[in-house]
Scaffold this motif. Structure first.
Motif, short mmCIF file in Angstrom:
data_model
loop_
_atom_site.label_atom_id
_atom_site.label_comp_id
_atom_site.label_asym_id
_atom_site.label_seq_id
_atom_site.Cartn_x
_atom_site.Cartn_y
_atom_site.Cartn_z
N GLU A 2 -21.51 38.56 8.43
CA GLU A 2 -22.94 38.84 8.26
C GLU A 2 -23.20 40.31 7.91
OE1 GLU A 2 -24.88 37.74 11.84
OE2 GLU A 2 -24.29 35.62 11.73
N LEU A 3 -22.21 41.16 8.13
CA LEU A 3 -22.41 42.60 7.98
C LEU A 3 -21.94 43.06 6.60
CD1 LEU A 3 -21.17 43.75 11.50
CD2 LEU A 3 -23.48 43.09 10.79
N LYS A 4 -22.69 44.00 6.03
CA LYS A 4 -22.40 44.47 4.68
C LYS A 4 -22.16 45.98 4.71
CE LYS A 4 -23.35 40.30 3.34
NZ LYS A 4 -22.25 39.36 3.00
N PRO A 5 -20.93 46.42 4.93
CA PRO A 5 -20.66 47.86 4.96
C PRO A 5 -20.66 48.45 3.55
CG PRO A 5 -18.61 46.66 5.10
CD PRO A 5 -19.70 45.62 5.13
N ASP A 6 -20.90 49.74 3.47
CA ASP A 6 -20.71 50.43 2.20
C ASP A 6 -19.22 50.42 1.88
OD1 ASP A 6 -23.43 51.03 1.99
OD2 ASP A 6 -23.20 52.87 3.16
N LYS A 7 -18.89 50.12 0.66
CA LYS A 7 -17.48 50.07 0.27
C LYS A 7 -17.36 50.28 -1.23
CE LYS A 7 -17.13 45.06 -0.50
NZ LYS A 7 -16.73 45.24 -1.92
N LEU A 8 -16.13 50.46 -1.67
CA LEU A 8 -15.88 50.63 -3.10
C LEU A 8 -16.12 49.32 -3.83
CD1 LEU A 8 -12.59 52.77 -2.96
CD2 LEU A 8 -14.97 53.55 -3.03
N LEU A 9 -16.57 49.41 -5.07
CA LEU A 9 -16.91 48.22 -5.85
C LEU A 9 -15.74 47.25 -6.00
CD1 LEU A 9 -19.10 46.72 -7.41
CD2 LEU A 9 -18.43 48.02 -9.44
N PRO A 10 -14.52 47.71 -6.34
CA PRO A 10 -13.44 46.75 -6.50
C PRO A 10 -12.81 46.30 -5.19
CG PRO A 10 -12.67 48.94 -7.06
CD PRO A 10 -14.13 49.07 -6.78
N ALA A 11 -13.19 46.91 -4.06
CA ALA A 11 -12.61 46.53 -2.77
C ALA A 11 -13.03 45.12 -2.41
CB ALA A 11 -13.04 47.51 -1.68
N THR A 12 -12.13 44.41 -1.76
CA THR A 12 -12.39 43.01 -1.41
C THR A 12 -13.59 42.86 -0.49
OG1 THR A 12 -11.42 41.01 -0.44
CG2 THR A 12 -10.81 43.10 0.55
N ASN A 13 -14.23 41.73 -0.59
CA ASN A 13 -15.35 41.41 0.30
C ASN A 13 -14.91 40.44 1.40
OD1 ASN A 13 -18.10 41.97 0.85
ND2 ASN A 13 -18.65 39.89 0.19
N VAL A 14 -13.62 40.16 1.45
CA VAL A 14 -13.08 39.23 2.44
C VAL A 14 -13.09 39.89 3.82
CG1 VAL A 14 -10.99 38.00 3.14
CG2 VAL A 14 -11.65 38.04 0.73
N VAL A 15 -13.40 39.11 4.84
CA VAL A 15 -13.35 39.56 6.22
C VAL A 15 -11.95 39.32 6.78
CG1 VAL A 15 -14.19 39.01 8.56
CG2 VAL A 15 -15.81 39.21 6.66
N PRO A 16 -11.34 40.26 7.51
CA PRO A 16 -11.89 41.54 7.97
C PRO A 16 -11.62 42.71 7.02
CG PRO A 16 -9.79 41.14 9.04
CD PRO A 16 -10.04 39.94 8.16
N GLU A 17 -10.96 42.43 5.89
CA GLU A 17 -10.55 43.52 5.01
C GLU A 17 -11.74 44.34 4.45
OE1 GLU A 17 -9.17 40.59 5.05
OE2 GLU A 17 -6.98 40.80 4.93
N ARG A 18 -12.94 43.74 4.39
CA ARG A 18 -14.07 44.48 3.82
C ARG A 18 -14.43 45.71 4.65
NH1 ARG A 18 -19.41 40.68 4.89
NH2 ARG A 18 -18.20 39.23 3.62
N PHE A 19 -13.95 45.77 5.89
CA PHE A 19 -14.24 46.92 6.76
C PHE A 19 -13.10 47.93 6.81
CE2 PHE A 19 -16.62 43.25 8.26
CZ PHE A 19 -17.90 43.78 8.36
N GLU A 20 -12.03 47.66 6.09
CA GLU A 20 -10.86 48.55 6.11
C GLU A 20 -10.78 49.27 4.77
OE1 GLU A 20 -8.18 45.79 9.12
OE2 GLU A 20 -8.03 45.48 6.96
N PHE A 21 -11.00 50.58 4.82
CA PHE A 21 -11.16 51.35 3.59
C PHE A 21 -9.84 51.99 3.19
CE2 PHE A 21 -15.30 51.81 5.94
CZ PHE A 21 -15.89 50.73 5.32
N GLY A 22 -9.38 51.70 1.98
CA GLY A 22 -8.12 52.25 1.51
C GLY A 22 -6.94 51.43 2.00
N THR A 23 -5.76 51.88 1.64
CA THR A 23 -4.53 51.20 2.04
C THR A 23 -4.26 51.42 3.53
OG1 THR A 23 -3.60 51.50 -0.18
CG2 THR A 23 -2.05 51.00 1.60
N LEU A 24 -3.94 50.36 4.21
CA LEU A 24 -3.68 50.47 5.65
C LEU A 24 -2.35 51.18 5.91
CD1 LEU A 24 -4.77 46.89 6.80
CD2 LEU A 24 -5.87 49.06 7.42
N PRO A 25 -2.21 51.85 7.05
CA PRO A 25 -0.96 52.53 7.41
C PRO A 25 0.03 51.51 7.98
CG PRO A 25 -2.60 52.92 9.12
CD PRO A 25 -3.28 52.11 8.05
N TYR A 26 0.85 50.94 7.13
CA TYR A 26 1.72 49.84 7.55
C TYR A 26 2.64 50.23 8.70
CZ TYR A 26 0.21 48.14 2.98
OH TYR A 26 -0.54 47.75 1.90
#
Length: 396
Positions: free
Chosen positions: A234-258
């Protein structure tokens, strides 16, 4: 391990070989070898952006999915609602800004005097930015128990931010009962579980949002938020245009620290192996953390009693339910000087407000706070004796 064996646990922490007695766990625990190995091995393995095409892509994807499942097992929640960030503070700022998009004048949020500032200031600032009202829940300085939330709730309440355990005093509010009150008012509850998660079994499913930090329970420095996938959707965070809108990835900005996520999984597995039993990792975690809670509480009770027997010691916070965390001062000594004196004999018990600024001020300790002694799974009887010896030296 058969039951909780502190000597066996201590052998797994290389940092303890330096000889210090660590009461600084609330600011970040020491790291077991298996966690360091997981981070290191990931760093030297082939990695790429997540995918399923190449071995490097699959490895990265598996690490992320594995870490989501590990944290879901620890918190008793859905891995599809696990969000990773740089820190709990960063995650809370991100979610405060996102949630505040739907707030405005006349809306109210509630924060407490007991909380770490990371679960206060982001909400205060987000509310101020949109003209919403901030209401404050106090606590009793004598007991460190929260006041009654009920009078602060209304049909205008949008969110209540509350700690699972005070990092300054150890107080463990009844967050499940608080959540029931908040939900009855039609609002959301955001629980700071940073200090609690390291010391007790957790079922975070009652909270709309639950945040914690793996570096408090033997993992790397990062932050974790848990929420239901449906709520996140239900939540719409500010994010980059090409970034995925899939949950939970839509809240994770940039490449994750594997590498940090691999270390997080290793830390959860380490917790599950602290003597508990059960077929699933969740069952082993609950069992191990119950044993850990008993171990820490026994030592906390002894330390508290021995400090109370000394002349000139003031102990703060006497809540019925607590983590193994004690805050104290020594008459005639600045708390920073007490911490410095203890450090000279290899006892790490720092002084300050530890970002729980509102709590420190409410106690009458101002911004300087007092000495904090936080116990951890590797705390043993010798550590307790050394701390008492160091404090006793300061008393005429």
């Amino acid at each position: 391990m058969a039951g909780f064996e502190v000597d066996t646990v201590r052998k797994q922490f290389p940092a303890l070989n330096e000889g210090a007695a660590h009461f600084d766990g609330p600011g970040g625990s020491q790291t077991p070898q298996v966690v360091a190995d997981a981070v290191a091995s990931t760093m030297v393995s082939a990695l790429a952006n997540r995918g399923r095409l190449t071995p490097a892509e699959r490895r990265a994807d598996d690490i992320v999915l594995g870490a989501r499942q590990a944290m879901a097992d620890l918190l008793g929640t859905d891995p599809g609602g696990i969000v990773f960030g740089r820190s709990m503070t960063q995650l809370t700022y991100d979610f405060a800004r996102t949630l505040a998009k739907n707030w405005g004048p006349g809306d109210e949020i509630v924060v407490t005097r007991l909380d770490h500032d990371a679960n206060i200031r982001p909400w205060v600032q987000a509310a101020e930015a949109v003209g919403a009202t901030v209401r404050w829940l106090a606590f009793d300085p004598a007991t460190s128990e929260l006041d009654d939330l009920g009078p602060l709730l209304s049909d205008r309440t949008r969110l209540v931010a509350v700690t699972g355990a005070s990092n300054l005093l150890g107080t463990r509010p009844d967050t499940q009962a608080i959540a029931e009150q908040v939900h009855a008012a039609g609002a959301l509850v955001y629980v700071d579980g940073v200090h609690l998660t390291a010391h007790a079994p957790v079922d975070a499913s009652f909270a709309d949002f639950y945040v914690c930090s793996p570096y408090k329970f033997f993992g790397p420095h990062c932050g974790v938020l848990s929420a239901s996938p449906a709520l996140l959707n239900e939540l719409k965070p500010d994010k980059l245009l090409p970034a995925t809108n899939v949950v939970p990835e839509r809240f994770e900005f940039g490449t994750l620290p594997y590498e940090l996520l691999a270390g997080t999984t290793a830390a959860v597995d380490f917790l599950a192996g602290l003597g508990g039993t059960g077929e699933s990792r969740r069952e082993r975690l609950l069992s191990s953390l119950m044993l850990l809670e008993i171990h820490e509480d026994v030592l906390r009770a002894e330390l508290e009693a021995r400090l109370a027997d000394l002349d000139g010691i003031t102990l703060y916070g006497h809540a019925q339910r607590r983590t193994p965390t004690l805050l104290f001062s020594v008459a005639g000594h600045e708390s920073r000087d007490v911490a410095a004196s203890l450090a000279q004999i290899g006892v790490n018990a720092p002084a300050g407000s530890f970002y729980a600024l509102e709590a420190s001020r409410h106690l009458g300790l101002g911004d300087t706070g007092a000495v904090r002694a936080g116990l951890a799974p590797y705390t043993n009887q010798s550590d307790i004796d050394r701390l008492i010896e160091g404090v006793t030296r300061l008393i005429p």
